[in-house]
Write a protein that holds these residues in place. Structure first.
Motif, PDB file in Angstrom:
ATOM      1  N   GLY A  31      26.947 -11.688  25.218  1.00  0.00           N
ATOM      2  CA  GLY A  31      25.579 -11.972  25.608  1.00  0.00           C
ATOM      3  C   GLY A  31      24.737 -12.388  24.421  1.00  0.00           C
ATOM      4  O   GLY A  31      24.992 -11.980  23.293  1.00  0.00           O
ATOM      5  N   GLN A  32      23.752 -13.227  24.673  1.00  0.00           N
ATOM      6  CA  GLN A  32      22.816 -13.657  23.630  1.00  0.00           C
ATOM      7  C   GLN A  32      21.403 -13.419  24.129  1.00  0.00           C
ATOM      8  O   GLN A  32      21.061 -13.802  25.251  1.00  0.00           O
ATOM      9  N   PHE A  33      20.586 -12.778  23.286  1.00  0.00           N
ATOM     10  CA  PHE A  33      19.207 -12.521  23.659  1.00  0.00           C
ATOM     11  C   PHE A  33      18.436 -13.830  23.615  1.00  0.00           C
ATOM     12  O   PHE A  33      18.552 -14.593  22.653  1.00  0.00           O
ATOM     13  N   PRO A  34      17.659 -14.154  24.650  1.00  0.00           N
ATOM     14  CA  PRO A  34      17.025 -15.475  24.728  1.00  0.00           C
ATOM     15  C   PRO A  34      15.877 -15.695  23.749  1.00  0.00           C
ATOM     16  O   PRO A  34      15.499 -16.832  23.495  1.00  0.00           O
ATOM     17  N   ILE A  35      15.319 -14.629  23.201  1.00  0.00           N
ATOM     18  CA  ILE A  35      14.195 -14.772  22.268  1.00  0.00           C
ATOM     19  C   ILE A  35      14.733 -14.718  20.843  1.00  0.00           C
ATOM     20  O   ILE A  35      15.386 -13.753  20.452  1.00  0.00           O
ATOM     21  N   SER A  36      14.458 -15.754  20.083  1.00  0.00           N
ATOM     22  CA  SER A  36      14.940 -15.818  18.699  1.00  0.00           C
ATOM     23  C   SER A  36      13.970 -15.136  17.754  1.00  0.00           C
ATOM     24  O   SER A  36      12.749 -15.232  17.915  1.00  0.00           O
ATOM     25  N   ILE A  37      14.527 -14.481  16.761  1.00  0.00           N
ATOM     26  CA  ILE A  37      13.728 -13.902  15.690  1.00  0.00           C
ATOM     27  C   ILE A  37      13.603 -14.984  14.620  1.00  0.00           C
ATOM     28  O   ILE A  37      14.622 -15.546  14.200  1.00  0.00           O
ATOM     29  N   PRO A  38      12.398 -15.300  14.152  1.00  0.00           N
ATOM     30  CA  PRO A  38      12.255 -16.361  13.155  1.00  0.00           C
ATOM     31  C   PRO A  38      13.088 -16.085  11.900  1.00  0.00           C
ATOM     32  O   PRO A  38      13.182 -14.943  11.451  1.00  0.00           O
ATOM     33  N   PHE A  39      13.701 -17.134  11.373  1.00  0.00           N
ATOM     34  CA  PHE A  39      14.488 -17.094  10.143  1.00  0.00           C
ATOM     35  C   PHE A  39      15.694 -16.161  10.256  1.00  0.00           C
ATOM     36  O   PHE A  39      16.093 -15.519   9.291  1.00  0.00           O
ATOM     37  N   ASN A  40      16.280 -16.071  11.437  1.00  0.00           N
ATOM     38  CA  ASN A  40      17.412 -15.178  11.644  1.00  0.00           C
ATOM     39  C   ASN A  40      18.415 -15.851  12.583  1.00  0.00           C
ATOM     40  O   ASN A  40      18.094 -16.806  13.270  1.00  0.00           O
ATOM     41  N   TYR A  41      19.624 -15.334  12.590  1.00  0.00           N
ATOM     42  CA  TYR A  41      20.638 -15.812  13.515  1.00  0.00           C
ATOM     43  C   TYR A  41      20.329 -15.300  14.921  1.00  0.00           C
ATOM     44  O   TYR A  41      19.598 -14.328  15.076  1.00  0.00           O
ATOM     45  N   PRO A  42      20.928 -15.909  15.938  1.00  0.00           N
ATOM     46  CA  PRO A  42      20.705 -15.414  17.300  1.00  0.00           C
ATOM     47  C   PRO A  42      21.189 -13.967  17.444  1.00  0.00           C
ATOM     48  O   PRO A  42      22.167 -13.563  16.811  1.00  0.00           O
ATOM     49  N   VAL A  43      20.510 -13.206  18.268  1.00  0.00           N
ATOM     50  CA  VAL A  43      20.912 -11.818  18.533  1.00  0.00           C
ATOM     51  C   VAL A  43      21.958 -11.857  19.638  1.00  0.00           C
ATOM     52  O   VAL A  43      21.662 -12.239  20.767  1.00  0.00           O
ATOM     53  N   ARG A  44      23.190 -11.491  19.279  1.00  0.00           N
ATOM     54  CA  ARG A  44      24.294 -11.513  20.230  1.00  0.00           C
ATOM     55  C   ARG A  44      24.899 -10.134  20.356  1.00  0.00           C
ATOM     56  O   ARG A  44      24.931  -9.364  19.405  1.00  0.00           O
ATOM     57  N   LEU A  45      25.396  -9.857  21.534  1.00  0.00           N
ATOM     58  CA  LEU A  45      26.039  -8.575  21.809  1.00  0.00           C
ATOM     59  C   LEU A  45      27.430  -8.869  22.358  1.00  0.00           C
ATOM     60  O   LEU A  45      27.584  -9.603  23.332  1.00  0.00           O
ATOM     61  N   PHE A  46      28.445  -8.318  21.671  1.00  0.00           N
ATOM     62  CA  PHE A  46      29.834  -8.467  22.082  1.00  0.00           C
ATOM     63  C   PHE A  46      30.315  -7.122  22.602  1.00  0.00           C
ATOM     64  O   PHE A  46      30.213  -6.123  21.901  1.00  0.00           O
ATOM     65  N   VAL A  47      30.846  -7.101  23.817  1.00  0.00           N
ATOM     66  CA  VAL A  47      31.277  -5.849  24.434  1.00  0.00           C
ATOM     67  C   VAL A  47      32.778  -5.908  24.691  1.00  0.00           C
ATOM     68  O   VAL A  47      33.275  -6.863  25.304  1.00  0.00           O
ATOM     69  N   GLU A  48      33.481  -4.907  24.225  1.00  0.00           N
ATOM     70  CA  GLU A  48      34.906  -4.743  24.510  1.00  0.00           C
ATOM     71  C   GLU A  48      35.035  -3.524  25.406  1.00  0.00           C
ATOM     72  O   GLU A  48      34.685  -2.414  25.010  1.00  0.00           O
ATOM     73  N   ALA A  49      35.480  -3.715  26.619  1.00  0.00           N
ATOM     74  CA  ALA A  49      35.534  -2.634  27.607  1.00  0.00           C
ATOM     75  C   ALA A  49      36.962  -2.127  27.763  1.00  0.00           C
ATOM     76  O   ALA A  49      37.903  -2.913  27.833  1.00  0.00           O
ATOM     77  N   LYS A  50      37.105  -0.824  27.812  1.00  0.00           N
ATOM     78  CA  LYS A  50      38.402  -0.190  28.061  1.00  0.00           C
ATOM     79  C   LYS A  50      38.215   0.896  29.110  1.00  0.00           C
ATOM     80  O   LYS A  50      37.366   1.772  28.948  1.00  0.00           O
ATOM     81  N   PHE A  51      38.994   0.829  30.163  1.00  0.00           N
ATOM     82  CA  PHE A  51      38.970   1.883  31.163  1.00  0.00           C
ATOM     83  C   PHE A  51      40.099   2.846  30.823  1.00  0.00           C
ATOM     84  O   PHE A  51      41.260   2.486  30.841  1.00  0.00           O
ATOM     85  N   ARG A  52      39.747   4.078  30.484  1.00  0.00           N
ATOM     86  CA  ARG A  52      40.737   5.062  30.056  1.00  0.00           C
ATOM     87  C   ARG A  52      40.627   6.321  30.903  1.00  0.00           C
ATOM     88  O   ARG A  52      39.562   6.671  31.380  1.00  0.00           O
ATOM     89  N   HIS A  53      41.741   7.007  31.003  1.00  0.00           N
ATOM     90  CA  HIS A  53      41.763   8.275  31.732  1.00  0.00           C
ATOM     91  C   HIS A  53      41.462   9.448  30.809  1.00  0.00           C
ATOM     92  O   HIS A  53      41.084  10.516  31.268  1.00  0.00           O
ATOM     93  N   LYS A  54      41.631   9.244  29.503  1.00  0.00           N
ATOM     94  CA  LYS A  54      41.406  10.313  28.523  1.00  0.00           C
ATOM     95  C   LYS A  54      40.197   9.964  27.671  1.00  0.00           C
ATOM     96  O   LYS A  54      39.695   8.843  27.698  1.00  0.00           O
ATOM     97  N   LYS A  55      39.768  10.933  26.860  1.00  0.00           N
ATOM     98  CA  LYS A  55      38.699  10.668  25.901  1.00  0.00           C
ATOM     99  C   LYS A  55      39.180   9.649  24.875  1.00  0.00           C
ATOM    100  O   LYS A  55      40.350   9.635  24.501  1.00  0.00           O
ATOM    101  N   THR A  56      38.263   8.841  24.420  1.00  0.00           N
ATOM    102  CA  THR A  56      38.586   7.854  23.393  1.00  0.00           C
ATOM    103  C   THR A  56      38.574   8.536  22.036  1.00  0.00           C
ATOM    104  O   THR A  56      37.617   9.233  21.693  1.00  0.00           O
ATOM    105  N   GLY A  57      39.617   8.324  21.258  1.00  0.00           N
ATOM    106  CA  GLY A  57      39.741   8.955  19.945  1.00  0.00           C
ATOM    107  C   GLY A  57      38.940   8.235  18.876  1.00  0.00           C
ATOM    108  O   GLY A  57      38.512   7.091  19.031  1.00  0.00           O
ATOM    109  N   ILE A  58      38.769   8.920  17.765  1.00  0.00           N
ATOM    110  CA  ILE A  58      37.998   8.372  16.638  1.00  0.00           C
ATOM    111  C   ILE A  58      38.670   7.130  16.061  1.00  0.00           C
ATOM    112  O   ILE A  58      37.992   6.227  15.561  1.00  0.00           O
ATOM    113  N   ASP A  59      40.000   7.035  16.148  1.00  0.00           N
ATOM    114  CA  ASP A  59      40.708   5.870  15.622  1.00  0.00           C
ATOM    115  C   ASP A  59      40.304   4.589  16.363  1.00  0.00           C
ATOM    116  O   ASP A  59      40.143   3.535  15.757  1.00  0.00           O
ATOM    117  N   VAL A  60      40.094   4.687  17.663  1.00  0.00           N
ATOM    118  CA  VAL A  60      39.674   3.529  18.454  1.00  0.00           C
ATOM    119  C   VAL A  60      38.242   3.137  18.101  1.00  0.00           C
ATOM    120  O   VAL A  60      37.928   1.958  17.961  1.00  0.00           O
TER     121      VAL A  60
END
Length: 116
Positions: free
Chosen positions: A65-94
């Motif tokens: 996703g990219q936020f539609p409002i730009s901050i002056p003198f900055n790169y676009p604000v983007r959000l990258f999401v990696e989703a994992k469906f797990r049955h157990k708690k996610t460990g610190i290594d992940v």
């Protein structure tokens, strides 16, 4: 084609996260960015879908996703999401691995137009 229950759960999680991003004001980034290579040179298409060029190579994220409002003198604000469906708690290594990947996205790609 048979789809497993776990793959279906993962797909539904990705769709829910993309709706959350959209409802939060972000514009979803999809394969349409490949039509404008000058504006989005960091995106490439590979066998696993839309990928982002980073310092260590190309990376695939489940929701972009990219936020539609730009901050002056900055790169676009983007959000990258990696989703994992797990049955157990996610460990610190992940979590540490995810943080490491996020640092690779933060680098500025070299601009080929200014080569000497």
């Amino acid at each position: 084609m048979v789809v497993s229950i776990s793959a279906l759960k993962g797909f539904l999680l990705e769709e829910a996260l993309s709706k959350l991003l959209e409802n939060s004001g972000y514009t979803l980034i999809n394969k349409d960015v490949l039509n404008d290579r000058d504006k989005y040179p960091e995106f490439v298409s590979q066998g696993n879908g839309l990928n982002i060029k980073g310092r260590g190579g190309t990376h695939q994220a489940d929701v972009l996703g990219q936020f539609p409002i730009s901050i002056p003198f900055n790169y676009p604000v983007r959000l990258f999401v990696e989703a994992k469906f797990r049955h157990k708690k996610t460990g610190i290594d992940v979590v540490r691995s995810g943080i490491g990947i996020s640092y690779r996205f933060k680098c500025k790609l070299p601009n080929n137009r200014f080569k000497r």
